[in-house]
Design a protein around this motif. Structure first.
Motif, short mmCIF file in Angstrom:
data_model
loop_
_atom_site.label_atom_id
_atom_site.label_comp_id
_atom_site.label_asym_id
_atom_site.label_seq_id
_atom_site.Cartn_x
_atom_site.Cartn_y
_atom_site.Cartn_z
N ILE A 137 -1.62 10.22 -1.77
CA ILE A 137 -0.38 10.41 -1.02
C ILE A 137 0.71 10.97 -1.94
CG2 ILE A 137 1.51 9.20 0.14
CD1 ILE A 137 -0.55 7.38 1.40
N ILE A 176 8.77 6.04 2.83
CA ILE A 176 7.30 6.00 2.77
C ILE A 176 6.84 5.44 1.44
CG2 ILE A 176 5.19 7.36 3.00
CD1 ILE A 176 6.82 7.18 5.54
N TYR A 216 -1.59 15.10 3.61
CA TYR A 216 -0.62 14.00 3.49
C TYR A 216 -0.68 13.10 4.72
CZ TYR A 216 3.95 11.76 2.74
OH TYR A 216 4.96 10.85 2.57
N ARG A 229 2.47 14.55 -1.57
CA ARG A 229 3.91 14.53 -1.33
C ARG A 229 4.64 15.46 -2.29
NH1 ARG A 229 5.42 9.14 -2.53
NH2 ARG A 229 4.90 8.55 -0.41
N ASP A 239 11.19 10.65 2.07
CA ASP A 239 10.01 10.20 1.34
C ASP A 239 10.21 8.85 0.66
OD1 ASP A 239 8.45 12.35 2.02
OD2 ASP A 239 8.99 13.54 0.26
N CYS A 296 -1.73 9.19 4.60
CA CYS A 296 -0.78 8.17 5.09
C CYS A 296 -1.39 7.36 6.23
CB CYS A 296 0.51 8.84 5.55
SG CYS A 296 1.56 9.43 4.21
N SER A 297 -2.11 8.02 7.12
CA SER A 297 -2.76 7.31 8.22
C SER A 297 -3.82 6.33 7.69
CB SER A 297 -3.40 8.30 9.19
OG SER A 297 -2.43 9.18 9.73
N SER A 304 -3.31 5.78 -2.11
CA SER A 304 -1.89 5.85 -2.43
C SER A 304 -1.61 6.93 -3.48
CB SER A 304 -1.40 4.49 -2.93
OG SER A 304 -0.01 4.48 -3.08
N GLN A 321 4.47 2.23 0.66
CA GLN A 321 3.30 2.31 -0.21
C GLN A 321 3.27 1.15 -1.20
OE1 GLN A 321 3.62 6.88 -1.07
NE2 GLN A 321 1.82 6.08 -2.11
#
Length: 425
Positions: free
Chosen positions: A240, A216, A42, A244, A213, A46-47, A237, A220
């Motif tokens: 992710i 985030i 994750y 998640r 979340d 995300c990075s 995405s 996204q």
């Protein structure tokens, strides 16, 4: 074309190879971490998605404030090798020229981004409306599950008040809101699912609230709206969202102490027909069967080499675009000379003396044209041999309007050379 549109078009075009590079690096990293904790995958995904936003944003800033030279080093990375690969794809000729199409590219990108933004806003408004509506027929059930949700919040260490609404328009529990989180609970689940399994689904939603979340997920959606045209953004995405959901499953299973109960709850969801809400956190995210198997019988994942094939196809498709982006950058670095608009002024007047003596010749003049298109200084670079003709040509052309020179799409001050021919024909 304004300088901003010019540089924005180049930035959007360069993100084709930048996003490809980030997508390939992410795929390699996730493959190596396939048997590690979901939190690590994750973090990597995300990075990578943040890099998809920050890299073109930083490059656009450099282009606007530092000119084309500021991005020359990054733009030239691997240019020769990739240009050779692009030529093998498109043929021996030069790749097609996108420089003249930058305005249309930016217009199409802006139109699509506006449409996706409206879609996101409508989704947020729908969630807000569903959160505020009060259904009196589910009042008793809502009070009972609000009390259960408060107990779960205390067990998860959540200090904020978590609201709950029972609605008929969703088929899976949905979490929304940052400062005032709310859980939308489907009425069909309240009526048809055993209470202990429904509580397990609520524990999954509480894990999302505990980890913030929703914030985030909103980020996204913003990145997907801005960079909608690149498949790597959507793939990252999507990964992710998968990771998640796995993290929330693990978090909820630890709090409940019964992974099997959560797996049974997810299997109940699998029987329902549901839609996916990307603007909120839903318990049906990801592949439910994979999540159920992971909770019941976690097993190491084998390496899937078939996933490499689409990445290679995407790489070959984008190589020609990358080569054209580098070529456009080189063309952008060239200076477009200043021009005189002769329709804005009259022709220089022939002096009476030279005209009576039938003097002719060619004079070379140079004008210093500022960024505003006005001349600042003029000189005779090469005389026609008749000073009166030289002066008449210089003073006459000074009255014209000028178009300033352009470098990297920006107007710059420069000298313009011009020849004027005095002839009696």
């Amino acid at each position: 074309m304004s300088a901003f549109i010019f540089h924005l078009g180049l930035t959007l075009m360069h993100f084709l190879w930048q996003g490809l590079l980030l997508g390939c690096a992410t795929a390699v990293a996730l493959t190596l971490l396939r048997n590690s904790r979901a939190e690590y995958r994750y973090l990597v995904a995300c990075s990578a998605l943040m890099a998809c936003l920050c890299w073109p944003a930083f490059e656009l800033y450099q282009r606007l404030h530092g000119g084309a030279d500021a991005t020359g080093a990054a733009g030239a990375f691997g240019a020769g090798m990739l240009r050779l690969a692009a030529q093998s794809i498109v043929g021996n000729g030069e790749p097609f020229d996108l420089r003249d199409s930058l305005r249309d590219i930016v217009r199409l990108w802006a139109l699509c981004a506006i449409v996706l933004s409206l879609r996101m806003i409508l989704g947020l408004l729908w969630i807000d409306r569903a959160a505020k509506q009060c259904d009196c027929k589910h009042r008793q059930d809502q009070l009972r599950w609000e009390a259960s949700l408060s107990r779960l919040a205390a067990r998860f260490g959540i200090d904020r008040k978590v609201q709950l609404r029972i609605v008929d328009t969703v088929s899976s529990p949905i979490t929304a809101g940052l400062w005032r989180p709310i859980v939308l609970l489907p009425a069909a689940l309240v009526a048809g699912m055993p209470p202990d399994l429904l509580e397990a689904l609520l524990a999954h939603e509480m894990a999302h609230i505990k980890r913030h979340d929703y914030l985030i997920n909103l980020l996204q959606n913003v990145i997907e709206t801005l960079l909608f045209y690149h498949p790597a953004v959507w793939w990252i995405s999507h990964r992710i969202r998968i990771e998640r959901e796995l993290i929330a499953d693990d978090f909820a299973a630890r709090q409940l102490g019964e992974p099997r109960r959560l797996a049974l709850a997810l299997s109940e969801l699998e029987r329902l027909q549901f839609s996916t809400h990307h603007l909120a956190q839903a318990a049906n995210g990801g592949n439910l069967m994979d999540r159920i198997q992971r909770l019941c019988r976690p097993a190491p994942q084998a390496l899937n080499w078939k996933a490499v094939v689409p990445m290679l196809g995407l790489a070959l498709a984008c190589m020609s675009i990358y080569a054209e982006a580098v070529a456009a950058d080189k063309a952008a670095a060239e200076t477009v000379p200043a021009l005189a608009d002769f329709s804005s002024c009259q022709k220089p007047v022939w002096p009476a003396g030279p005209l009576s003596r039938k003097e002719t010749g060619t004079v070379t003049l140079k004008f210093l044209v500022g960024v505003d298109g006005k001349f600042k200084q003029s000189e005779v670079a090469q005389s026609s041999g008749h000073p009166e003709l030289d002066e008449a040509a210089r003073t006459g052309i000074e009255k014209c309007r000028f178009t300033p020179a352009l470098k990297a799409g920006k107007p710059v001050e420069s000298w313009m050379y011009m020849k004027y021919v005095w002839t009696l024909d």
